[in-house]
Write an enzyme that holds these catalytic residues in place. Structure first.
Site, mmCIF file in Angstrom:
data_model
loop_
_atom_site.group_PDB
_atom_site.id
_atom_site.type_symbol
_atom_site.label_atom_id
_atom_site.label_comp_id
_atom_site.label_asym_id
_atom_site.label_seq_id
_atom_site.Cartn_x
_atom_site.Cartn_y
_atom_site.Cartn_z
ATOM 1 N N SER A 17 0.858 -1.184 0.000
ATOM 2 C CA SER A 17 0.000 0.000 0.000
ATOM 3 C C SER A 17 0.889 1.226 0.000
ATOM 4 O O SER A 17 2.035 1.175 0.481
ATOM 5 C CB SER A 17 -0.894 0.015 1.245
ATOM 6 O OG SER A 17 -1.543 1.270 1.405
ATOM 7 N N TYR A 24 -1.350 -0.853 10.394
ATOM 8 C CA TYR A 24 -1.488 -1.088 8.956
ATOM 9 C C TYR A 24 -0.285 -0.540 8.196
ATOM 10 O O TYR A 24 0.305 -1.222 7.357
ATOM 11 C CB TYR A 24 -2.780 -0.442 8.456
ATOM 12 C CG TYR A 24 -3.049 -0.658 6.990
ATOM 13 C CD1 TYR A 24 -3.547 -1.869 6.524
ATOM 14 C CD2 TYR A 24 -2.806 0.351 6.060
ATOM 15 C CE1 TYR A 24 -3.795 -2.070 5.171
ATOM 16 C CE2 TYR A 24 -3.051 0.162 4.708
ATOM 17 C CZ TYR A 24 -3.538 -1.054 4.272
ATOM 18 O OH TYR A 24 -3.772 -1.251 2.929
#
Length: 263
Positions: A150, A166
């Site tokens: 990501s 995350y």
């Protein structure tokens, strides 16, 4: 003889396992691989979503099967690996996409939530990659592993976002990708990563609501969020012979957000 572009991107006769493949980015990537001719095995935790996704793909002429598994659990991953090889004979393309996120300020982030994110986003990627390499890819001297990272793994967050676990996990996925590519390259296994930006999905719903979809789109040089086809081209490149000399790399698919200075 040099192959044509169509031949290089053709996955006919190959198989692909996609975790988190019942919806969102996973289903989009699975569709790209299936459209190129690969037989698919979708993996997720909910049978109803898997069945619906498989039926959708079959309706488009794509061969798709599914297995229920929790990719955060080692026993499930070992069962998944064995059943995948039993059903497919071999796995040519592994897409590690199943993931979790948790929103909380770093000083208040529950350790249980940290462990949940790390177990799925990092440990699960390693365990399934290890299984496929040991039981299939190394012996065949071929395989492509695509890890979903990501742009959150490239730096910090915009103000107002609190996703420390995350971000950390996706940063780990990037170096995991590089290290594994270097180690398994001599076995003919390619390992690469995709770094999506903001795509509307169930996982990003909270972020979109907190920061505003229009604001996030405006921050991207291309002025929009990702859509239902923006990962398809890169997925196919990394999976196919068209990308046979690419390994240990990552590419952001984010409308240019990661190119903005200070972004």
């Amino acid at each position: 003889m040099t192959r044509t572009v169509q031949q290089l991107f053709d996955l006919s006769g190959q198989t692909a396992l996609v975790t988190g493949g019942s919806r969102g980015l996973g289903l989009q990537m699975a569709q790209a691989l299936g459209e190129a001719g690969a037989r698919l095995l979708l993996v997720a935790r909910k049978s109803d979503e898997l069945e619906a996704a498989a039926q959708q793909l079959k309706g488009q002429g794509i061969e798709a099967q599914w297995i229920v598994a929790d990719c955060a659990k080692q026993a499930d991953l070992e069962r998944l690996g064995a059943e995948a090889l039993q059903r497919l004979g071999a796995v040519d393309v592994l897409v590690n996409n199943a993931g979790a996120a948790w929103g909380a300020p770093a000083e208040e982030h529950p350790i249980e939530a940290w462990d949940k994110v790390m177990n799925l986003n990092v440990r699960g990627y390693f365990l399934l990659s290890q299984y496929m390499a040991k039981h299939c890819m190394i012996g065949r001297r071929r395989g492509s592993i695509i890890n979903l990272a990501s742009i959150a793994g490239l730096g910090g967050n915009p103000r107002g976002m609190h996703t420390i676990a995350y971000n950390t996990s996706k940063g780990a996925v990037l170096n995991f990708t590089r290290a594994l590519a270097a180690e398994w390259g001599p076995h003919g296994i390619r390992v690469n990563a995709i770094c999506p930006g903001f795509f509307p999905s169930r996982m990003t719903r909270g972020t979109l609501e907190a920061l505003g979809e229009e604001r996030l789109a405006a921050h991207a040089p291309l002025g929009r969020l990702g859509d239902d086809e923006d990962l398809k081209g890169l997925t196919l490149l990394l999976a196919s012979a068209a990308g046979k000399h690419i390994t240990g790399q990552w590419l952001a698919v984010d409308g240019g957000v990661s190119a903005v200075v200070g972004g």
